[in-house]
Design a protein around this motif. Structure first.
Motif, mmCIF file in Angstrom:
data_model
loop_
_atom_site.group_PDB
_atom_site.id
_atom_site.type_symbol
_atom_site.label_atom_id
_atom_site.label_comp_id
_atom_site.label_asym_id
_atom_site.label_seq_id
_atom_site.Cartn_x
_atom_site.Cartn_y
_atom_site.Cartn_z
ATOM 1 N N THR A 198 -27.127 19.381 -43.233
ATOM 2 C CA THR A 198 -26.499 18.538 -42.206
ATOM 3 C C THR A 198 -25.384 19.296 -41.509
ATOM 4 N N PHE A 199 -24.754 19.176 -40.287
ATOM 5 C CA PHE A 199 -23.889 19.979 -39.638
ATOM 6 C C PHE A 199 -22.453 19.680 -40.549
ATOM 7 N N GLU A 200 -22.251 18.557 -41.342
ATOM 8 C CA GLU A 200 -21.173 18.655 -42.226
ATOM 9 C C GLU A 200 -21.140 19.568 -43.456
ATOM 10 N N THR A 258 -21.648 26.758 -31.849
ATOM 11 C CA THR A 258 -20.513 26.256 -31.249
ATOM 12 C C THR A 258 -20.390 24.554 -31.613
ATOM 13 N N ILE A 259 -21.395 23.912 -32.166
ATOM 14 C CA ILE A 259 -21.517 22.781 -32.816
ATOM 15 C C ILE A 259 -20.919 22.853 -34.162
ATOM 16 N N ILE A 260 -21.196 23.957 -35.016
ATOM 17 C CA ILE A 260 -20.525 23.981 -36.329
ATOM 18 C C ILE A 260 -19.026 24.219 -36.024
ATOM 19 N N PHE A 311 -11.653 30.485 -33.738
ATOM 20 C CA PHE A 311 -12.976 30.383 -34.143
ATOM 21 C C PHE A 311 -14.014 30.862 -32.701
ATOM 22 N N VAL A 312 -14.973 31.588 -32.890
ATOM 23 C CA VAL A 312 -15.908 31.892 -31.752
ATOM 24 C C VAL A 312 -17.101 31.725 -32.466
ATOM 25 N N GLY A 313 -17.820 30.869 -31.481
ATOM 26 C CA GLY A 313 -19.132 30.355 -32.062
ATOM 27 C C GLY A 313 -20.075 30.887 -30.811
ATOM 28 N N MET A 314 -21.184 30.850 -31.011
ATOM 29 C CA MET A 314 -22.392 31.277 -30.035
ATOM 30 C C MET A 314 -23.560 30.225 -30.302
#
Length: 268
Positions: free
Chosen positions: A74-76, A103-105, A96-99
């Motif tokens: 799960t994302f959680e 990015t959802i995490i 935080f830098v997401g790709m």
């Protein structure tokens, strides 16, 4: 620089800065690994302490405890893996830098532990699956048990990154995905079903955390919903990178680094 992997923690690598107190945590997308940030590390470590993580089942985190790996993702749960690394390293808060799916995490991290997120840079952000991407996910879901997952992944890579300028990104993602086993791919694939309900909730509930969306202007699958999101959110801004597709940190690394570092410095 130090790196570590244990049976219960994600593989992670740190680049400590001699004087900066600011930490930046990089979160890759599904099918990638922390190696996708190779064009960011040099620029970032001049200004900040840097933490790279490999998400569960990816890169060097593919040997986590079997009981963690065997549970439905799960994302959680995936987000809490990162919290455990922050706790282990005694990092109280970070940028935080997401790709892509990462990015959802990052946005979920802001949801479940907002005091730990000082700012968010969301590159190639996934804020909604449109009808076309929902169809692809559905097709993948129906065929995942009898089509080799690398065929599926390669097809997705071509559809999301079709342009000539995206060859390097496409090849990199396909190369990284080869390191996932079929079982692992299916676990992450099932997470796609959670994207739209979660992102609907995130759109309705803006957090007061400074957020920068960095999107390629040719990221035709995901840029429109990001524009919609930013238009209704007070603490978000969007920078479009010209002549660039989905994986903007690889395709236009200098601009990605310049814009994101300036943003983080402006809110530090």
């Amino acid at each position: 620089m130090s790196s570590a992997v244990s049976s219960s923690l994600l593989f992670h690598k740190t680049f400590p800065h001699p004087s900066s107190k600011e930490w930046v945590v990089f979160v890759h997308g599904a099918g990638g690994s922390s190696s996708i940030w190779f064009k960011q590390i040099k620029a970032y470590k001049e200004h900040f302490n840097v933490l790279l993580v490999d998400l569960r089942g990816h890169g060097k985190s593919n040997n986590l405890l079997a009981d963690i790996i065997n549970k439905r993702y799960t994302f959680e749960a995936v987000t809490k893996d990162i919290v455990a690394v922050l706790d282990h390293l005694k990092i109280s808060s970070a940028h935080f830098v997401g790709m892509s799916l990462g990015t959802i995490i990052v946005r979920n991290m802001a949801e479940i532990a907002s005091h730990r997120v000082r700012s968010m840079v969301l590159g190639g952000a996934v804020t909604r699956f449109d009808a076309r991407s929902q169809f692809l996910v559905k097709l993948g879901d129906l065929s995942k048990n009898f089509i080799p997952y690398m065929w599926l992944y390669s097809l997705f890579a071509w559809i999301i990154m079709p342009q000539k300028g995206q060859v390097e990104s496409r090849h990199m993602f396909i190369r990284e995905a080869r390191k996932l086993c079929q079982k692992e791919f299916k676990r992450w694939f099932r997470l796609a079903a959670e994207v739209n309900p979660l992102m609907r909730y995130f759109k309705e509930r803006e957090l007061d955390i400074p957020t920068l969306y960095l999107m390629g202007d040719k990221d035709y699958m995901f840029i429109k919903p990001v524009k919609e999101m930013v238009s209704v959110h007070e603490h978000s801004k969007l920078i479009e990178i010209e002549d660039c597709g989905h994986v903007c940190n690889v395709e236009k690394p200098q601009q990605f680094n310049r814009e994101s570092i300036a943003f983080i410095q402006s809110v530090s």
